[in-house]
Design an enzyme around this catalytic site. Structure first.
Site, PDB file in Angstrom:
ATOM      1  N   ARG A  83     -10.830  -4.141  -1.014  1.00 11.90           N
ATOM      2  CA  ARG A  83     -12.196  -3.391  -0.809  1.00 11.90           C
ATOM      3  C   ARG A  83     -13.283  -4.408  -0.879  1.00 11.90           C
ATOM      4  O   ARG A  83     -14.050  -4.387   0.169  1.00 11.90           O
ATOM      5  CB  ARG A  83     -12.358  -2.370  -1.837  1.00 11.90           C
ATOM      6  CG  ARG A  83     -11.317  -1.350  -1.843  1.00 11.90           C
ATOM      7  CD  ARG A  83     -10.812  -0.600  -0.690  1.00 11.90           C
ATOM      8  NE  ARG A  83      -9.794   0.374  -0.926  1.00 11.90           N
ATOM      9  CZ  ARG A  83      -8.658   0.625  -0.186  1.00 11.90           C
ATOM     10  NH1 ARG A  83      -8.733   0.210   1.003  1.00 11.90           N
ATOM     11  NH2 ARG A  83      -7.798   1.534  -0.327  1.00 11.90           N
ATOM     12  N   LYS A 175      -0.143   2.000 -11.405  1.00 15.61           N
ATOM     13  CA  LYS A 175       0.486   3.023 -10.624  1.00 15.61           C
ATOM     14  C   LYS A 175       1.525   2.626  -9.873  1.00 15.61           C
ATOM     15  O   LYS A 175       1.994   1.511 -10.091  1.00 15.61           O
ATOM     16  CB  LYS A 175      -0.796   3.319  -9.265  1.00 15.61           C
ATOM     17  CG  LYS A 175      -1.068   1.813  -8.414  1.00 15.61           C
ATOM     18  CD  LYS A 175      -2.116   2.056  -7.713  1.00 15.61           C
ATOM     19  CE  LYS A 175      -2.418   0.849  -6.776  1.00 15.61           C
ATOM     20  NZ  LYS A 175      -3.678   0.944  -6.060  1.00 15.61           N
ATOM     21  N   HIS A 176       2.432   3.584  -9.140  1.00 13.22           N
ATOM     22  CA  HIS A 176       2.271   5.148  -9.166  1.00 13.22           C
ATOM     23  C   HIS A 176       3.369   5.957  -9.884  1.00 13.22           C
ATOM     24  O   HIS A 176       4.398   5.906  -9.339  1.00 13.22           O
ATOM     25  CB  HIS A 176       2.021   5.484  -7.632  1.00 13.22           C
ATOM     26  CG  HIS A 176       1.295   4.740  -6.899  1.00 13.22           C
ATOM     27  ND1 HIS A 176       1.637   3.434  -6.077  1.00 13.22           N
ATOM     28  CD2 HIS A 176       0.067   4.969  -6.118  1.00 13.22           C
ATOM     29  CE1 HIS A 176       0.800   2.843  -5.506  1.00 13.22           C
ATOM     30  NE2 HIS A 176      -0.265   3.764  -5.486  1.00 13.22           N
ATOM     31  N   HIS A 188       0.457   9.868   1.374  1.00 11.73           N
ATOM     32  CA  HIS A 188      -1.014  10.274   2.332  1.00 11.73           C
ATOM     33  C   HIS A 188      -0.779  11.226   3.238  1.00 11.73           C
ATOM     34  O   HIS A 188      -1.456  12.029   3.628  1.00 11.73           O
ATOM     35  CB  HIS A 188      -1.363   8.856   2.768  1.00 11.73           C
ATOM     36  CG  HIS A 188      -1.872   7.905   1.867  1.00 11.73           C
ATOM     37  ND1 HIS A 188      -1.080   6.952   1.348  1.00 11.73           N
ATOM     38  CD2 HIS A 188      -2.953   7.714   1.537  1.00 11.73           C
ATOM     39  CE1 HIS A 188      -1.711   6.056   0.580  1.00 11.73           C
ATOM     40  NE2 HIS A 188      -2.859   6.560   0.627  1.00 11.73           N
ATOM     41  N   ASP A 265      -3.660  10.040  -8.377  1.00  9.69           N
ATOM     42  CA  ASP A 265      -4.045   9.449  -6.914  1.00  9.69           C
ATOM     43  C   ASP A 265      -4.801  10.448  -6.428  1.00  9.69           C
ATOM     44  O   ASP A 265      -5.161  11.659  -6.761  1.00  9.69           O
ATOM     45  CB  ASP A 265      -2.533   9.208  -6.238  1.00  9.69           C
ATOM     46  CG  ASP A 265      -2.653   8.194  -5.420  1.00  9.69           C
ATOM     47  OD1 ASP A 265      -3.887   7.810  -4.938  1.00  9.69           O
ATOM     48  OD2 ASP A 265      -1.732   7.651  -4.809  1.00  9.69           O
TER      49      ASP A 265
END
Length: 507
Positions: A83, A175-176, A188, A265
């Site tokens: 990011r 995670k996850h 997703h 999540d």
């Protein structure tokens, strides 16, 4: 009846505390600042919130001017998922590269340096590392985000990564849970099912999570996957047998004994939003044992207020126990206090040691060490411009399609005049060969074993140009092909630099 705090009753304030929204823009919008004043304790940053490090630091400083202990989280895994470096590609290789090197001190050093970069921008929690064992090589969502396919390897590097982030004062979020590696479905888009027996899960998927908890992990993120052995109907995020029974349950009874914060999540992922709805999913997740609810990309004031009110209404109706909500909010506030004190302690140590926080090339060092080069004998490095044909799969939803990848910028720096093109599923290898003309050809693929069209295009390239170099920037599952084959185990910027150095014969 609940008491009143600053104009908001306790239930409503607790409901706001457990929400963890993102937002649009390079500055915090007014609604976020208002909600921080109302009790919001966590916010999330994504690529859309980032221009550069200075801008992010100013953004987080503005948040802390309203709530000094606010938790600011981001999805900074290094490697393909970045990011803070969304516009350039990451300065760090991802997990698969680190697992291939298998040096836990290096992994800890990479995590420490990545954490330092986050901390300097005011980010206090990283949704990393992925502790998933990549047991299905066709996995469309984990892949290079995993340290590997062996649970013990994944465990030792997960623990090292947790320690490295904590060294920098940044909270690690593992995670996850209970492990997203043995699935061919991306949550997703849909709801994956894991059908392995519980004993297989304990011996494989849960091993890295145990190691992370032993290493001091403060936060575990749930996965939107159905674990049939424990709950044949509900995804882990919404399942009390998974979150409360397995994750929090006593070790003596087969649980992991985790007593930290459980975060979900993103609730807008289709596995939750299109199956249960976000409001219903939020209440169910809290009832199951989650403490923080990640909202991710779609959050705005209307959504946040709507979810806050839905949670409060569920408490007042008796659907959600008030004690459960209070417990979740208390854990989130406790984590915020720990993060604030930890960041201050690390900052104080850095001030005492002038060398602490100095720029480090550890990411490039790791990327170089992770390379596997096949067929190098007899192949002369290029000294003239080349053509780079990049075969482009559909972007991983976790990584997004904003981040550049490939070799053109790095090879153009070393071999001026280098150009390239991107070729998708409707393209053919013949098109790439024609575009290259007489120039040396470098074919770049990602997870060629998962994409038949890519394999066919690569075969056509090599049939016409057997002298071509092949660079695999995904999971190197397929047999090495090409006059020279380079496996980078990730598509971050430093992975591209390391491969380009081999192709150009420089270091």
């Amino acid at each position: 009846m609940s008491t009143v705090i600053q104009g908001h009753d306790t239930i409503t304030r607790d409901a706001l505390t457990v929400l963890h929204p993102g937002f649009d823009g390079l500055e915090p919008p007014q609604w976020v600042l208002r909600r921080l004043d109302d009790g919001l304790t966590c916010v999330a940053l994504f690529g859309r919130n980032v221009r550069d490090a200075e801008q992010v630091a100013a953004l987080t400083a503005r948040l802390r001017s309203v709530r000094p202990e606010v938790i600011v989280a981001t999805d900074e895994e290094g490697g393909d998922v970045t990011r803070l470096e969304v516009r350039t590609g990451s300065s760090f290789p991802g997990n698969l590269a680190l697992g291939a090197v298998d040096d836990v001190d290096l992994t800890r050093a990479v995590a420490r340096e990545l954490g330092r970069m986050l901390a300097e921008c005011g980010v206090t929690m990283d949704w990393a590392p992925s502790a998933d064992v990549n047991s299905d090589p066709d996995n469309p969502v984990i892949g290079v985000r995993s340290f590997g396919s062996g649970q013990e390897l994944v465990a030792r590097h997960t623990a090292a990564y947790v320690r490295g982030l904590h060294d920098s004062g940044v909270i690690a979020c593992v995670k996850h849970f209970p492990g997203h590696g043995d699935t061919a479905t991306d949550s997703h888009h849909a709801l994956p099912h894991i059908g392995v027996p519980l004993e297989v899960l304990r011996a494989r998927e849960l091993v890295p999570f145990r190691a992370a908890i032993d290493a001091g992990a403060k936060v575990v993120m749930s996965a939107h996957i159905v674990l049939s052995a424990l709950d044949p109907t509900l995804p882990a995020t919404l399942s009390r047998p998974v979150l409360t029974g397995l994750l929090r349950g006593p070790v003596a009874d087969g649980g992991l004994g985790f007593d930290g914060v459980v975060t979900t999540d993103a609730l807008e992922m289709r596995a939750i939003a299109e199956t249960y709805g976000m409001a219903r999913g939020a209440v169910m997740a809290l009832s199951a044992g989650a403490d923080a609810l990640c909202l991710g990309f779609n959050a705005d004031d209307e959504l946040v207020v709507g979810l806050r009110d839905a949670i409060a209404a569920a408490v007042r109706s008796g659907e959600l126990a008030e004690e459960r909500l209070a417990e979740a909010a208390s854990r989130v506030r406790g984590l915020a206090a720990w993060a604030s004190s930890r960041a201050s302690a690390v900052e104080g140590a850095a001030l005492a040691d002038p060398s602490a926080g100095a720029g480090s090339p550890v990411g490039l060092v790791a990327a170089r060490r992770a390379l596997t080069v096949t067929g190098a004998s007899g192949v002369t490095p290029f000294s003239a411009p080349v053509y780079v044909a990049s075969f482009t799969p559909v972007a991983n939803m976790a990584a997004g399609d904003e981040t550049p990848w490939g070799l053109v910028p790095e090879l153009a720096r070393l071999l001026p005049g280098t150009v390239g093109g991107y070729f998708g599923p409707s393209s053919s290898g013949a098109e790439a060969v024609a575009a290259a003309g007489e120039r040396p050809l470098v074919a770049v693929v990602r997870d060629v074993h998962r994409h038949p069209w890519m394999g066919e295009a690569l075969a056509a390239v090599l049939s016409a140009r057997p002298d071509a170099v092949v660079v695999e920037m995904g999971v190197p599952q397929a047999s090495p092909l090409g006059a020279l084959h380079i496996a980078t185990r990730g598509a971050s910027r430093v992975c591209g630099v390391a491969a380009a150095e081999v192709i150009a014969g420089v270091r």
